[in-house]
Design a protein around this motif. Structure first.
Motif, PDB file in Angstrom:
ATOM      1  N   ASN A   1      23.516  85.307  11.591  1.00 19.41           N
ATOM      2  CA  ASN A   1      23.945  85.051  10.147  1.00 19.41           C
ATOM      3  C   ASN A   1      25.208  84.601   9.257  1.00 19.41           C
ATOM      4  O   ASN A   1      25.243  84.907   7.585  1.00 19.41           O
ATOM      5  CB  ASN A   1      22.407  85.423   8.587  1.00 19.41           C
TER       6      ASN A   1
ATOM      7  N   SER B   1      31.735  80.745  14.318  1.00 19.34           N
ATOM      8  CA  SER B   1      30.322  80.252  13.742  1.00 19.34           C
ATOM      9  C   SER B   1      30.665  79.553  12.423  1.00 19.34           C
ATOM     10  O   SER B   1      31.032  80.321  11.885  1.00 19.34           O
ATOM     11  CB  SER B   1      29.380  81.468  13.493  1.00 19.34           C
ATOM     12  N   GLN B   2      30.053  78.589  11.776  1.00 13.43           N
ATOM     13  CA  GLN B   2      30.183  77.667  10.759  1.00 13.43           C
ATOM     14  C   GLN B   2      28.585  76.373  10.520  1.00 13.43           C
ATOM     15  O   GLN B   2      29.043  76.302  12.004  1.00 13.43           O
ATOM     16  CB  GLN B   2      31.870  76.805  11.104  1.00 13.43           C
ATOM     17  N   ARG B   3      27.564  76.748   9.020  1.00 15.43           N
ATOM     18  CA  ARG B   3      26.763  75.833   9.704  1.00 15.43           C
ATOM     19  C   ARG B   3      26.814  75.037   9.913  1.00 15.43           C
ATOM     20  O   ARG B   3      25.707  74.482  10.194  1.00 15.43           O
ATOM     21  CB  ARG B   3      26.176  76.502   8.020  1.00 15.43           C
ATOM     22  N   GLN B   4      27.737  74.168   9.112  1.00 14.46           N
ATOM     23  CA  GLN B   4      27.653  72.709   9.406  1.00 14.46           C
ATOM     24  C   GLN B   4      28.321  72.014  10.684  1.00 14.46           C
ATOM     25  O   GLN B   4      27.643  71.064  11.423  1.00 14.46           O
ATOM     26  CB  GLN B   4      28.935  71.705   9.125  1.00 14.46           C
TER      27      GLN B   4
ATOM     28  N   GLU C   1      29.491  83.556   9.124  1.00 17.24           N
ATOM     29  CA  GLU C   1      30.174  82.984   9.665  1.00 17.24           C
ATOM     30  C   GLU C   1      31.171  83.599   9.916  1.00 17.24           C
ATOM     31  O   GLU C   1      31.961  84.326   9.245  1.00 17.24           O
ATOM     32  CB  GLU C   1      29.923  81.681   8.244  1.00 17.24           C
TER      33      GLU C   1
END
Length: 260
Positions: free
Chosen positions: A128, A164-167, A130
């Protein structure tokens, strides 16, 4: 309790075989994830795969059953070719949480014919969180015959990183190269993992391979692409692999599976 005891015995075997070990198929997360089911101590995943050789025209088959707990994976597999070559395999993997430094992953694979292998991998990604994180790994075997279904070098070094990147999801760029047999084998992977609506996710692995099958042989190079589509408890994986195992053969792979 029985599962923990079995894994403990396998972990002792890892320490006896080499200073560090991890299952070669799981040195990095390039395939579908085995998500835990709420209230279920072990989540199972069954996979049936076929491998079509462009030179011999033969189709090989592989059956795999994998179990996952919170921080442990273990699996049983069986591979067979039309030439009557066949191999059974057993493996286990465990992740050690390093807090803000990610996790250390170690495991062991054994297979019929006397094969023993493994490696140690540091994944610097925190859950969790990024951003960029490193990947480092090292693998060793006892050089016995073994069918690596990912066609990457077993005795090798791994290095690379993950963003890692949520979008946009998770992007990994890493390289695995032979550091033992002077074959020059090197595979570079670019992997994207993303989620879509309705519990659908996609994993795309593009890779480039170069090197020789044995030291002194002619070098070959080729490209490949593997795509895995996950739909709730089901998944399908399709892959095309040029110069598989550093030969003239191109391999088309198809795998179907489900979780329960």
């Amino acid at each position: 309790m029985k599962i923990k005891f079995i894994f403990f015995l396998m972990s002792l075997a890892v320490c006896w075989v080499s200073p560090s070990a991890l299952a070669n198929q799981d040195r990095v997360n390039t395939q579908d994830a085995t998500s835990m089911k709420e209230g279920q101590p072990v989540t199972w995943k069954a996979t049936l795969g076929t491998y079509q050789d462009s030179v011999t025209k033969d189709t090989s088959t592989d059956v795999n059953l994998r179990g996952s707990t919170k921080d442990t994976r273990f699996w049983f597999g069986y591979y067979q070719e039309p030439t009557n070559f066949k191999q059974s395999r057993l493996g286990a993997e465990r992740a050690m949480d390093l807090a803000s430094y990610g996790k250390l992953i170690y495991s062991l694979q054994v297979a019929s014919g006397g094969f023993v292998g493994g490696s140690l991998t540091w994944d610097g990604k925190q859950d969790n969180v990024e951003g960029l994180s490193p990947l480092l790994g090292w693998g060793r075997t006892n050089a016995k015959p073994y069918v690596n279904l990912n066609f990457d070098p077993n005795d090798s070094v791994l290095w690379g990183g993950t963003y890692s990147q949520r979008q946009i999801g998770q992007i990994s760029l890493f390289q695995i190269f032979d550091d033992r047999f002077n074959t020059g084998q090197r595979v570079t992977h670019l992997v994207w993992r993303g989620s879509m609506p309705n519990s659908v996710s996609l994993v795309v692995d593009a890779f480039h391979r170069s090197g020789a099958s044995e030291a002194g042989d002619a070098r070959v190079s080729g490209n490949g692409l593997a795509t895995t589509l996950e739909m709730r408890d089901y998944f399908v994986r399709v892959a095309y692999d040029q110069k598989a195992n550093y030969t003239q053969a191109n391999i088309t792979r198809l795998a179907l599976g489900f979780r329960f």
